[in-house]
Design an enzyme around this catalytic site. Structure first.
Site, PDB file in Angstrom:
ATOM      1  N   ASP A  69      -4.311   6.917  20.042  1.00 50.55           N
ATOM      2  CA  ASP A  69      -4.529   5.204  20.265  1.00 50.55           C
ATOM      3  C   ASP A  69      -3.602   4.438  20.327  1.00 50.55           C
ATOM      4  O   ASP A  69      -3.453   3.272  19.984  1.00 50.55           O
ATOM      5  CB  ASP A  69      -5.705   4.989  19.146  1.00 50.55           C
ATOM      6  CG  ASP A  69      -5.179   5.200  17.812  1.00 50.55           C
ATOM      7  OD1 ASP A  69      -4.004   5.488  17.581  1.00 50.55           O
ATOM      8  OD2 ASP A  69      -5.930   5.184  16.962  1.00 50.55           O
ATOM      9  N   GLU A 101      -8.561  13.481  20.651  1.00 45.74           N
ATOM     10  CA  GLU A 101      -9.036  12.570  19.453  1.00 45.74           C
ATOM     11  C   GLU A 101      -9.799  11.379  20.272  1.00 45.74           C
ATOM     12  O   GLU A 101      -9.257  10.142  20.113  1.00 45.74           O
ATOM     13  CB  GLU A 101      -8.021  12.179  18.565  1.00 45.74           C
ATOM     14  CG  GLU A 101      -8.479  11.683  17.356  1.00 45.74           C
ATOM     15  CD  GLU A 101      -7.244  11.331  16.257  1.00 45.74           C
ATOM     16  OE1 GLU A 101      -7.018  12.144  15.577  1.00 45.74           O
ATOM     17  OE2 GLU A 101      -7.004  10.041  16.349  1.00 45.74           O
ATOM     18  N   GLU A 151      -5.044  -0.506  18.473  1.00 52.18           N
ATOM     19  CA  GLU A 151      -5.293   0.720  18.564  1.00 52.18           C
ATOM     20  C   GLU A 151      -7.049   0.839  19.088  1.00 52.18           C
ATOM     21  O   GLU A 151      -7.091   1.758  20.167  1.00 52.18           O
ATOM     22  CB  GLU A 151      -5.329   1.501  17.393  1.00 52.18           C
ATOM     23  CG  GLU A 151      -4.054   1.641  17.157  1.00 52.18           C
ATOM     24  CD  GLU A 151      -3.413   0.571  16.117  1.00 52.18           C
ATOM     25  OE1 GLU A 151      -3.883  -0.431  15.821  1.00 52.18           O
ATOM     26  OE2 GLU A 151      -2.140   0.879  15.777  1.00 52.18           O
ATOM     27  N   HIS A 197       0.957   0.143   7.040  1.00 52.74           N
ATOM     28  CA  HIS A 197       2.018  -0.084   8.154  1.00 52.74           C
ATOM     29  C   HIS A 197       0.936  -0.709   9.268  1.00 52.74           C
ATOM     30  O   HIS A 197       1.718  -1.399  10.286  1.00 52.74           O
ATOM     31  CB  HIS A 197       2.293   1.188   9.077  1.00 52.74           C
ATOM     32  CG  HIS A 197       1.431   1.932   9.669  1.00 52.74           C
ATOM     33  ND1 HIS A 197       0.622   2.717   8.947  1.00 52.74           N
ATOM     34  CD2 HIS A 197       1.111   2.079  10.853  1.00 52.74           C
ATOM     35  CE1 HIS A 197      -0.081   3.463   9.972  1.00 52.74           C
ATOM     36  NE2 HIS A 197       0.222   2.791  11.250  1.00 52.74           N
ATOM     37  N   ARG A 240      -0.662  -3.180  12.058  1.00 52.99           N
ATOM     38  CA  ARG A 240      -0.133  -4.590  12.423  1.00 52.99           C
ATOM     39  C   ARG A 240      -1.112  -5.721  12.072  1.00 52.99           C
ATOM     40  O   ARG A 240      -0.813  -6.670  11.671  1.00 52.99           O
ATOM     41  CB  ARG A 240      -0.413  -4.186  14.011  1.00 52.99           C
ATOM     42  CG  ARG A 240       0.305  -5.296  14.759  1.00 52.99           C
ATOM     43  CD  ARG A 240       0.381  -4.836  16.307  1.00 52.99           C
ATOM     44  NE  ARG A 240       1.369  -3.997  16.753  1.00 52.99           N
ATOM     45  CZ  ARG A 240       2.678  -3.986  17.106  1.00 52.99           C
ATOM     46  NH1 ARG A 240       2.892  -5.288  17.432  1.00 52.99           N
ATOM     47  NH2 ARG A 240       3.684  -2.980  17.260  1.00 52.99           N
ATOM     48  N   HIS A 264       7.147   2.709   5.735  1.00 48.41           N
ATOM     49  CA  HIS A 264       7.337   2.762   7.105  1.00 48.41           C
ATOM     50  C   HIS A 264       8.634   2.136   7.709  1.00 48.41           C
ATOM     51  O   HIS A 264       9.026   1.156   6.987  1.00 48.41           O
ATOM     52  CB  HIS A 264       6.095   2.008   7.617  1.00 48.41           C
ATOM     53  CG  HIS A 264       6.021   2.399   9.294  1.00 48.41           C
ATOM     54  ND1 HIS A 264       6.645   1.785  10.287  1.00 48.41           N
ATOM     55  CD2 HIS A 264       5.010   3.193  10.068  1.00 48.41           C
ATOM     56  CE1 HIS A 264       6.506   2.321  11.371  1.00 48.41           C
ATOM     57  NE2 HIS A 264       5.448   3.048  11.172  1.00 48.41           N
TER      58      HIS A 264
END
Ligand code: UD1
Ligand code: UDP
Length: 370
Positions: free
Chosen positions: A97, A119, A133, A207, A209, A240
């Site tokens: 994604d 997936e 995503e 991590h 967004r 990250h």
């Protein structure tokens, strides 16, 4: 005639979950395997390529510090299209994604090359969570000729999105294949020297967004609180490489006696730590599947998940951005001696044969259409 299959990926989780499929393609005389790395990630992906010894055809190297979604989207659209025109594969595979996923699928569609989406069908049913995503998944599924759904739930989501049943196969999640491939190679990494012998380990990552604005700071505050009330535990947080994440985490949680902040760990090292830990706190997608597979309790630092089977399996509990809920849920786990949350039942993500199932389906599809 060997079928030319191009796997396109660019971030850490895509590389980990595509590795078993690429290795199977490389070893199978029916296929001529090529890998196009977009370079959306650089350092965070390199170790995966090395450890699984993936043969790379081309690396587009697009990553810039603090890259934006429009930058990535535009760079990938033209550069993936140019690579496709040069290689002319029979089929393109994308995973998951990310921006790489959607632009790989779209560029292949523009070139009229069939697309397989590994997936497929995951949905949180909330457009902006996780962002971007959820949107990338919806769009990628729509343009894909083959949708490889990990679970029956994902199949239902695809059917609900109007995707014909003939395009959908439920094949499990290749993370289980990856874990099975990695387990025999796991050795204690150097970072273990920073964990006091006998001290139970807590693994943390963050991590997403949608957590940048407030979430990462809330998680870091919770870490400060929990580490001070539990000096007997060691908290290991591979941070990250995104500077937005690093500034917040290092700004809040540096120099605590029982907190180890480190760079992202190579996959096999991270899996070793996960296998050894008592509990996981994370907003990651893939780590939800690994926690279920390795039977580790996980507090999920998100409001919603597109992986509901991880929650129903009992291993994963949603705690969102609520510091009080994070702390109280953690305290419950400590009080129960990190009691096992889940059941020993069948892994909802399959038995590690996802790569073989995908190759068989691609072969059938290409024989029928070419
Ligand atoms: C990306 C994906 C996200 C996935 C995550 C996995 C998108 C929009 N986001 O998010 O879905 O969950 O990867 O980790 O596709 N950076 C480095 N070196 C690296 C990797 C990243 O320095 O090896 C830094 C760079 O400054 C880069 C920034 O991190 O600009 C953000 O990378 P990006 O891929 O845009 O977003 P992620 O948050 O990593
Ligand atoms: N991971 C890793 N090193 C680390 C942290 C995570 O190799 O330091 C692996 C982890 O085992 C999982 C994957 O990275 O397979 C998850 O990636 P991430 O959380 O970045 O992305 P998401 O799955 O949320 O898209």
């Amino acid at each position: 005639m060997r079928r030319k299959v191009l796997s396109i990926f660019g971030t850490r989780p895509e590389a980990i979950k595509m590795a078993p499929i690429v290795k199977a393609l490389e070893a199978d005389p029916r296929f001529d395997s090529h890998v196009l790395l977009t370079g959306q990630h650089m350092q965070m992906l390199d170790d995966v390529v090395q450890m699984f010894e993936i043969l790379v055809w081309r690396d587009l190297n697009v990553m810039k510090q603090r890259q934006t979604l429009p930058y990535l989207t535009a760079a990938l659209a033209t550069q993936i299209s140019d690579a496709l025109a040069e290689l002319q594969p029979d089929m393109v595979l994308v995973h998951g994604d990310t921006t790489t996923t959607f632009m790989g699928a779209l560029a292949a569609t523009y070139a009229r090359i069939p697309v397989g989406h590994v997936e497929a069908g995951l949905r949180s049913h909330q457009k902006f969570s996780p962002f971007p995503e959820e949107v990338n998944r919806m769009l990628t599924d729509q343009v894909s000729d083959l949708c490889f759904a990990p679970t029956e739930e994902a199949r239902r989501n695809l059917l609900h999105a109007g995707i014909d049943t003939s395009r959908i196969d439920v094949v499990g999640n290749s993370i289980v294949d990856a874990v099975h491939m990695a387990l025999p190679h796991l050795r204690a990494p150097d970072i273990m020297s920073k964990v006091r012998p006998g001290s139970p380990m807590v693994i943390m990552t963050a991590h997403r967004r949608e957590n940048w604005d407030t979430g990462i700071a809330i998680f870091s505050d919770a870490l400060v609180k929990l580490s001070s009330s539990h000096p007997e535990l060691t908290f290991v947080f591979p941070v990250h490489l995104n500077p937005v994440v690093r500034e917040t985490v290092f700004g809040i949680a540096s120099d605590l006696p029982n907190v180890v902040l480190t760079d992202p760990l190579p996959y096999f090292d991270f899996l070793y730590m996960l296998e050894q830990c008592a509990v996981v706190l994370s907003d990651s997608g893939g780590i939800q599947e690994e926690s279920v597979t390795l039977h580790k309790p996980m507090l999920l630092l998100r409001e919603v998940t597109e992986r509901p089977e991880a929650v129903t399996s009992g291993w994963v509990k949603l705690v969102g951005q609520d510091e009080d809920l994070i702390v109280s849920s953690f305290e419950q786990l400590v009080a129960s001696g990190f009691a096992i949350l889940g059941t020993d039942g069948v892994n909802p993500y399959g038995d590690g044969t996802t790569a073989a199932q995908i190759l068989a389906r691609i072969d059938d599809y290409l024989n029928a259409t070419h």
